[in-house]
Scaffold this motif. Structure first.
Motif, PDB file in Angstrom:
ATOM      1  N   GLY A  13      71.103  61.535  78.937  1.00  0.00           N
ATOM      2  CA  GLY A  13      70.558  62.751  77.934  1.00  0.00           C
ATOM      3  C   GLY A  13      71.386  63.823  78.203  1.00  0.00           C
ATOM      4  O   GLY A  13      70.576  65.089  77.891  1.00  0.00           O
ATOM      5  N   GLY A  19      70.320  68.729  80.411  1.00  0.00           N
ATOM      6  CA  GLY A  19      71.352  67.917  79.728  1.00  0.00           C
ATOM      7  C   GLY A  19      72.847  68.833  79.538  1.00  0.00           C
ATOM      8  O   GLY A  19      74.220  68.618  80.009  1.00  0.00           O
ATOM      9  N   ASP A  36      73.806  59.547  75.274  1.00  0.00           N
ATOM     10  CA  ASP A  36      72.016  60.008  74.718  1.00  0.00           C
ATOM     11  C   ASP A  36      72.236  59.071  73.872  1.00  0.00           C
ATOM     12  O   ASP A  36      72.913  58.075  73.355  1.00  0.00           O
ATOM     13  N   ARG A  38      71.252  59.984  70.552  1.00  0.00           N
ATOM     14  CA  ARG A  38      71.982  59.295  68.037  1.00  0.00           C
ATOM     15  C   ARG A  38      73.234  60.765  68.709  1.00  0.00           C
ATOM     16  O   ARG A  38      73.255  61.639  69.533  1.00  0.00           O
ATOM     17  N   ASP A  51      70.787  53.451  74.194  1.00  0.00           N
ATOM     18  CA  ASP A  51      69.565  53.864  74.648  1.00  0.00           C
ATOM     19  C   ASP A  51      68.405  52.949  75.598  1.00  0.00           C
ATOM     20  O   ASP A  51      68.749  52.016  75.851  1.00  0.00           O
ATOM     21  N   THR A  53      65.846  52.368  77.007  1.00  0.00           N
ATOM     22  CA  THR A  53      64.940  51.139  77.561  1.00  0.00           C
ATOM     23  C   THR A  53      65.996  49.761  76.849  1.00  0.00           C
ATOM     24  O   THR A  53      64.606  49.110  77.056  1.00  0.00           O
ATOM     25  N   THR A  73      68.717  62.838  83.253  1.00  0.00           N
ATOM     26  CA  THR A  73      67.619  63.548  82.752  1.00  0.00           C
ATOM     27  C   THR A  73      66.842  63.412  81.792  1.00  0.00           C
ATOM     28  O   THR A  73      66.207  63.855  81.171  1.00  0.00           O
ATOM     29  N   ALA A  75      64.290  61.593  79.109  1.00  0.00           N
ATOM     30  CA  ALA A  75      63.061  61.250  79.116  1.00  0.00           C
ATOM     31  C   ALA A  75      62.552  61.620  78.088  1.00  0.00           C
ATOM     32  O   ALA A  75      63.057  62.157  77.284  1.00  0.00           O
ATOM     33  N   THR A  77      60.300  63.836  76.858  1.00  0.00           N
ATOM     34  CA  THR A  77      59.076  65.103  77.278  1.00  0.00           C
ATOM     35  C   THR A  77      58.435  65.450  76.510  1.00  0.00           C
ATOM     36  O   THR A  77      57.766  66.200  77.207  1.00  0.00           O
ATOM     37  N   ASP A 117      56.155  69.282  88.124  1.00  0.00           N
ATOM     38  CA  ASP A 117      54.866  69.408  88.403  1.00  0.00           C
ATOM     39  C   ASP A 117      53.841  69.056  88.194  1.00  0.00           C
ATOM     40  O   ASP A 117      52.791  68.946  88.812  1.00  0.00           O
ATOM     41  N   ILE A 163      60.896  69.760  88.999  1.00  0.00           N
ATOM     42  CA  ILE A 163      61.100  70.874  88.182  1.00  0.00           C
ATOM     43  C   ILE A 163      60.173  71.189  87.121  1.00  0.00           C
ATOM     44  O   ILE A 163      59.255  70.554  87.015  1.00  0.00           O
ATOM     45  N   TRP A 165      58.335  74.045  84.337  1.00  0.00           N
ATOM     46  CA  TRP A 165      57.633  74.847  82.703  1.00  0.00           C
ATOM     47  C   TRP A 165      59.886  75.405  82.462  1.00  0.00           C
ATOM     48  O   TRP A 165      60.341  76.713  82.543  1.00  0.00           O
TER      49      TRP A 165
HETATM   50  N1  LIG Z   1      61.042  70.667  79.620  1.00  0.00           N
HETATM   51  C1  LIG Z   1      60.471  70.725  80.845  1.00  0.00           C
HETATM   52  O1  LIG Z   1      59.116  71.384  80.828  1.00  0.00           O
HETATM   53  C2  LIG Z   1      60.545  70.068  82.364  1.00  0.00           C
HETATM   54  C3  LIG Z   1      59.625  70.350  82.881  1.00  0.00           C
HETATM   55  C4  LIG Z   1      60.270  70.154  84.770  1.00  0.00           C
HETATM   56  C5  LIG Z   1      60.218  68.493  84.262  1.00  0.00           C
HETATM   57  N2  LIG Z   1      61.113  68.181  83.013  1.00  0.00           N
HETATM   58  C6  LIG Z   1      62.043  67.143  83.455  1.00  0.00           C
HETATM   59  O2  LIG Z   1      63.752  67.402  83.502  1.00  0.00           O
HETATM   60  C7  LIG Z   1      64.724  66.230  82.024  1.00  0.00           C
HETATM   61  C8  LIG Z   1      65.397  67.132  81.070  1.00  0.00           C
HETATM   62  O3  LIG Z   1      63.872  67.591  80.373  1.00  0.00           O
HETATM   63  P1  LIG Z   1      64.477  68.504  79.394  1.00  0.00           P
HETATM   64  O4  LIG Z   1      63.446  69.376  78.781  1.00  0.00           O
HETATM   65  O5  LIG Z   1      66.276  68.757  79.039  1.00  0.00           O
HETATM   66  O6  LIG Z   1      64.472  66.771  78.130  1.00  0.00           O
HETATM   67  P2  LIG Z   1      64.917  66.304  76.877  1.00  0.00           P
HETATM   68  O7  LIG Z   1      65.268  68.204  75.651  1.00  0.00           O
HETATM   69  O8  LIG Z   1      63.815  66.718  75.966  1.00  0.00           O
HETATM   70  O9  LIG Z   1      66.411  65.803  76.248  1.00  0.00           O
HETATM   71  C9  LIG Z   1      66.285  64.384  77.331  1.00  0.00           C
HETATM   72  C10 LIG Z   1      67.606  63.798  75.814  1.00  0.00           C
HETATM   73  O10 LIG Z   1      66.820  62.338  76.872  1.00  0.00           O
HETATM   74  C11 LIG Z   1      67.156  61.791  74.998  1.00  0.00           C
HETATM   75  N3  LIG Z   1      66.969  60.804  75.274  1.00  0.00           N
HETATM   76  C12 LIG Z   1      65.188  60.201  75.160  1.00  0.00           C
HETATM   77  N4  LIG Z   1      64.943  58.958  75.570  1.00  0.00           N
HETATM   78  C13 LIG Z   1      66.200  58.796  75.227  1.00  0.00           C
HETATM   79  C14 LIG Z   1      66.642  56.957  76.285  1.00  0.00           C
HETATM   80  N5  LIG Z   1      65.522  55.884  75.495  1.00  0.00           N
HETATM   81  N6  LIG Z   1      67.764  56.618  75.859  1.00  0.00           N
HETATM   82  C15 LIG Z   1      68.668  57.708  75.671  1.00  0.00           C
HETATM   83  N7  LIG Z   1      68.604  58.954  75.443  1.00  0.00           N
HETATM   84  C16 LIG Z   1      66.991  59.454  75.371  1.00  0.00           C
HETATM   85  C17 LIG Z   1      66.836  62.607  74.855  1.00  0.00           C
HETATM   86  O11 LIG Z   1      66.763  62.253  72.807  1.00  0.00           O
HETATM   87  P3  LIG Z   1      65.992  62.592  71.676  1.00  0.00           P
HETATM   88  O12 LIG Z   1      66.094  64.789  71.790  1.00  0.00           O
HETATM   89  O13 LIG Z   1      67.353  61.577  71.082  1.00  0.00           O
HETATM   90  O14 LIG Z   1      64.280  62.278  72.080  1.00  0.00           O
HETATM   91  C18 LIG Z   1      67.193  64.055  74.546  1.00  0.00           C
HETATM   92  O15 LIG Z   1      68.620  64.438  74.188  1.00  0.00           O
HETATM   93  C19 LIG Z   1      63.280  65.394  81.753  1.00  0.00           C
HETATM   94  O16 LIG Z   1      63.987  64.125  83.137  1.00  0.00           O
HETATM   95  C20 LIG Z   1      61.911  65.662  81.978  1.00  0.00           C
HETATM   96  O17 LIG Z   1      60.479  64.942  82.521  1.00  0.00           O
HETATM   97  C21 LIG Z   1      60.954  68.966  82.041  1.00  0.00           C
END
Ligand SMILES: NC(=O)c1ccc[n+]([C@@H]2O[C@H](COP(=O)([O-])OP(=O)(O)OC[C@H]3O[C@@H](n4cnc5c(N)ncnc54)[C@H](OP(=O)(O)O)[C@@H]3O)[C@@H](O)[C@H]2O)c1
Length: 324
Positions: A13, A19, A36, A38, A51, A53, A73, A75, A77, A117, A163, A165
């Motif tokens: 990610g 990331g 990542d 894409r 990918d 998955t 990272t 997911a 989200t 959370d 983590i 919010w």
């Molecule tokens: N955001 C929050 O508020 C929050 C809160 C608590 C915990 N977290 C956790 O913290 C981590 C980071 O969150 P974030 O907000 O930085 O996430 P994010 O901005 O959504 O970034 C996730 C990255 O992973 C990529 N991705 C998703 N599915 C994928 C796959 N199958 N194969 C390869 N890459 C993939 C996404 O690509 P696309 O853009 O193409 O989808 C994106 O570049 C996550 O594990 C999340 O669950 C986040």
């Protein structure tokens, strides 16, 4: 005598909100490679398209780089999207994590995983401890808990950071949504019955740098361990919105407090998202500044980055026109 090679770290990610900050912060001392799904134009670290998955593709990518540490990272989200697309959420949050963990075990790499959370139901009075029993309300929360469970069961060495919010320059987040809406509105409805710790992805990345530099021994211990991490202090969304608007010089926009039930969002959210930060401070020495301080440093950086992106887009459009 030649200096030892820097530790090699793979970030999944790599183009996401956390990331990207991790890559920018950690590439100063470590060898970073990203994955990542894409192409990502803002990335400054080398990365492969993968990918997660896809089991075979993930294993090949990880084994070809042989990192010492994998920071996972990636997911799915979007919490409301997960609520309505269970198969995709299971693939993106559970199967992808299994593929990363299995490949890490093959090459003896340690894992850092981010959870949330949202694994808790929010009914506790007081801060959630790492030992409290998860009971996710949303499908997103369920899949993140399933990821945690797989790591706890199977991973040779892992740290799970829950983590909360998260906000940052490089992804969808509450501050961006509020500031975007404020550009077009004189008043906004924001919920006031969910409380949490807004956390800047940049500060999480700095904490990971400290961890990798000073507490690598904890990461290299066998088994998996859970920690909660976030900026200090707590707030509800409506007050957080007021703070953001004031900080951005938009204090004239009025925030109207509403209960979450009025929003009718597909996924339920916990009312109490406050995670105890004691364990990560005591054991890992990680103590993040207050969310207010972090937000006030973030806001001008966001403005600057958005202006740069706008200028870049304009320059690209002009170049296209000239070559047409
Ligand atoms: N955001 C929050 O508020 C929050 C809160 C608590 C915990 N977290 C956790 O913290 C981590 C980071 O969150 P974030 O907000 O930085 O996430 P994010 O901005 O959504 O970034 C996730 C990255 O992973 C990529 N991705 C998703 N599915 C994928 C796959 N199958 N194969 C390869 N890459 C993939 C996404 O690509 P696309 O853009 O193409 O989808 C994106 O570049 C996550 O594990 C999340 O669950 C986040």
């Amino acid at each position: 005598m030649t200096a030892p090679a820097p530790m090699k770290i793979l970030i999944t990610g790599a183009g996401g909100m956390l990331g990207t900050d991790l890559g920018n912060v950690l590439s100063q001392e470590f060898e970073i490679v990203g994955l990542d799904r894409r192409p990502v134009t803002h990335l400054t670290v080398p990365y492969d398209i993968c990918d997660l998955t896809q089991a075979r593709m993930t294993r090949d990518a990880i084994l070809s780089h042989k990192p010492e540490v994998i920071i996972h990272t990636a997911a799915m989200t979007d919490v409301d999207y997960c609520e309505e697309h269970h198969d995709e959420a299971l693939a993106g949050n559970v199967a992808a994590t299994e593929h990363v963990v299995d490949a890490a075990n093959e090459i003896d790499a340690s894992i850092i995983f981010y959870s949330t959370d949202y694994v808790f139901d929010g009914n506790k009075k007081g801060e959630y401890l790492e030992t409290d029993t998860p009971n996710p309300l949303s499908f997103y929360g369920k899949t993140k808990r399933m990821g945690e469970e797989y790591i706890l069961r199977v991973s040779k060495r892992a740290l799970i950071f829950r983590i909360t919010w998260l906000f940052g320059i490089w992804g969808r987040c509450f501050p961006k949504a509020i500031l975007r809406q404020a550009a077009e509105a004189t008043k906004m409805n924001v919920v006031d019955d969910q409380i949490g710790r807004p956390t800047w992805s940049w500060d999480v990345a700095q904490a990971m740098r400290q961890l990798l530099l000073n507490k690598k021994d904890v990461l290299l211990k066998s088994g998996a361990n859970i920690f909660h991490l976030g900026n200090a202090g707590t707030v509800h969304w409506a007050d957080y919105a007021r703070f953001l608007l004031k900080g951005a010089g938009l204090g004239a926009v009025k925030i109207m407090d509403i209960p979450s039930a009025h929003l009718k969002r597909p996924a339920p959210r916990p009312t109490n998202s406050v995670l105890s930060l004691e364990k990560s401070e005591k054991i890992l020495g990680l103590k993040l500044r207050s969310w207010e301080e972090a937000t006030l440093e973030f806001l001008p950086k966001l403005k600057q980055e958005l202006a740069l992106l706008e200028a870049k887009a304009k320059a690209q459009a002009a170049e296209k026109e000239n070559t047409a």
